[in-house]
Scaffold this motif. Structure first.
Motif, PDB file in Angstrom:
ATOM      1  N   SER A   1      -8.474   0.360  -7.353  1.00 51.83           N
ATOM      2  CA  SER A   1      -8.186  -0.684  -8.265  1.00 51.83           C
ATOM      3  C   SER A   1      -8.162  -2.110  -7.580  1.00 51.83           C
ATOM      4  N   PRO A   2      -8.517  -3.118  -8.360  1.00 54.22           N
ATOM      5  CA  PRO A   2      -8.486  -4.569  -7.831  1.00 54.22           C
ATOM      6  C   PRO A   2      -7.140  -4.966  -7.059  1.00 54.22           C
TER       7      PRO A   2
ATOM      8  N   MET B   1      -6.868  -5.728  -3.000  1.00 52.01           N
ATOM      9  CA  MET B   1      -6.289  -7.073  -2.532  1.00 52.01           C
ATOM     10  C   MET B   1      -5.298  -6.515  -1.434  1.00 52.01           C
ATOM     11  N   ARG B   2      -4.320  -5.685  -1.837  1.00 50.31           N
ATOM     12  CA  ARG B   2      -3.223  -5.131  -0.953  1.00 50.31           C
ATOM     13  C   ARG B   2      -3.762  -4.929   0.152  1.00 50.31           C
ATOM     14  N   ALA B   3      -4.958  -3.840   0.186  1.00 52.03           N
ATOM     15  CA  ALA B   3      -5.578  -3.246   1.390  1.00 52.03           C
ATOM     16  C   ALA B   3      -5.967  -4.560   2.286  1.00 52.03           C
ATOM     17  N   ASN B   4      -6.722  -5.597   1.785  1.00 50.47           N
ATOM     18  CA  ASN B   4      -7.158  -6.543   2.738  1.00 50.47           C
ATOM     19  C   ASN B   4      -6.151  -7.444   3.181  1.00 50.47           C
TER      20      ASN B   4
ATOM     21  N   LYS C   1      -4.756  -5.386   6.297  1.00 50.45           N
ATOM     22  CA  LYS C   1      -5.682  -5.725   7.306  1.00 50.45           C
ATOM     23  C   LYS C   1      -5.688  -6.953   8.044  1.00 50.45           C
ATOM     24  N   SER C   2      -5.590  -8.198   7.102  1.00 44.52           N
ATOM     25  CA  SER C   2      -5.374  -9.447   7.896  1.00 44.52           C
ATOM     26  C   SER C   2      -4.273  -9.747   8.456  1.00 44.52           C
ATOM     27  N   MET C   3      -3.082  -8.948   8.048  1.00 46.96           N
ATOM     28  CA  MET C   3      -2.108  -8.796   8.869  1.00 46.96           C
ATOM     29  C   MET C   3      -2.011  -7.871   9.970  1.00 46.96           C
TER      30      MET C   3
ATOM     31  N   LYS D   1       6.041 -10.522   1.787  1.00 46.03           N
ATOM     32  CA  LYS D   1       4.966 -11.462   2.182  1.00 46.03           C
ATOM     33  C   LYS D   1       3.531 -11.081   1.549  1.00 46.03           C
ATOM     34  N   ILE D   2       3.384  -9.686   1.291  1.00 46.38           N
ATOM     35  CA  ILE D   2       2.108  -9.521   0.475  1.00 46.38           C
ATOM     36  C   ILE D   2       2.268  -9.605  -0.924  1.00 46.38           C
TER      37      ILE D   2
END
Length: 99
Positions: free
Chosen positions: A41-42, A46-49, A52-54, A75-76
């Motif tokens: 899902s969108p 967003m959570r996965a991205n 990944k950024s963290m 934080k997410i």
């Protein structure tokens, strides 16, 4: 004339998924990861991205202490809310934040 590599034809298995002919399921790891991502899902994307950024993965979260996990989840949540507010009113907004 240019030379290139030939790709194996795709074949469908009984479940309807496809893989390169003659290949085993582990050969399609990148394809499997892409399909898994595409089916998210969108919000999950967003959570996965954000993870990944963290520099984190879902597996990393499983090994954290409850306090560490709560801090990361907070934080997410904060980053998702910021992103949604930043994009509010733009075409393609995935979530109604007015609720």
């Amino acid at each position: 004339m240019t030379t290139g590599t030939l790709k194996k034809p795709l074949t469908a298995d009984a479940s309807g998924s496809t893989q390169a002919a003659g290949g085993n399921p582990s050969d399609g790891t990148i394809e499997q990861e892409f399909l898994k991502y595409a089916q998210m899902s969108p919000m999950d994307r967003m959570r996965a991205n954000i993870l990944k950024s963290m520099g984190l993965s879902e597996q990393d979260l499983k090994t954290m202490t409850p306090d560490q996990l709560a801090a990361v989840e907070q934080k997410i949540k904060q980053l998702i809310e910021q992103s949604l507010q930043k994009n509010a009113g733009k075409a393609g907004q995935a979530v109604d934040i007015s609720a």
